[in-house]
Design a protein around this motif. Structure first.
Motif: not given
Length: 60
Positions: A28-44
């Motif tokens: 339920l976090s605001e958009a962009g508040k949490l780190s990207p998913v680790p060990f993936t190529r998605n850095y968003r």
């Protein structure tokens, strides 16, 4: 037995059954508040989108 499903965002939903509400929510976090998913190529940063409703709807 009245049943309703309200889609909030991606995998977040509220299921209402007989006056009871079941909240299905991975985050339920605001958009962009949490780190990207680790060990993936998605850095968003996560979540990728904003909530479509105010958090007050989850209160009784």
């Amino acid at each position: 037995m009245p049943i309703s499903v309200q889609h909030i965002r991606h995998a977040t939903s509220i299921i209402s059954i007989n006056g009871k509400r079941l909240l299905i929510v991975p985050m339920l976090s605001e958009a962009g508040k949490l780190s990207p998913v680790p060990f993936t190529r998605n850095y968003r940063r996560n979540p990728l989108t904003s909530l479509t409703v105010s958090l007050h709807i989850f209160e009784d």
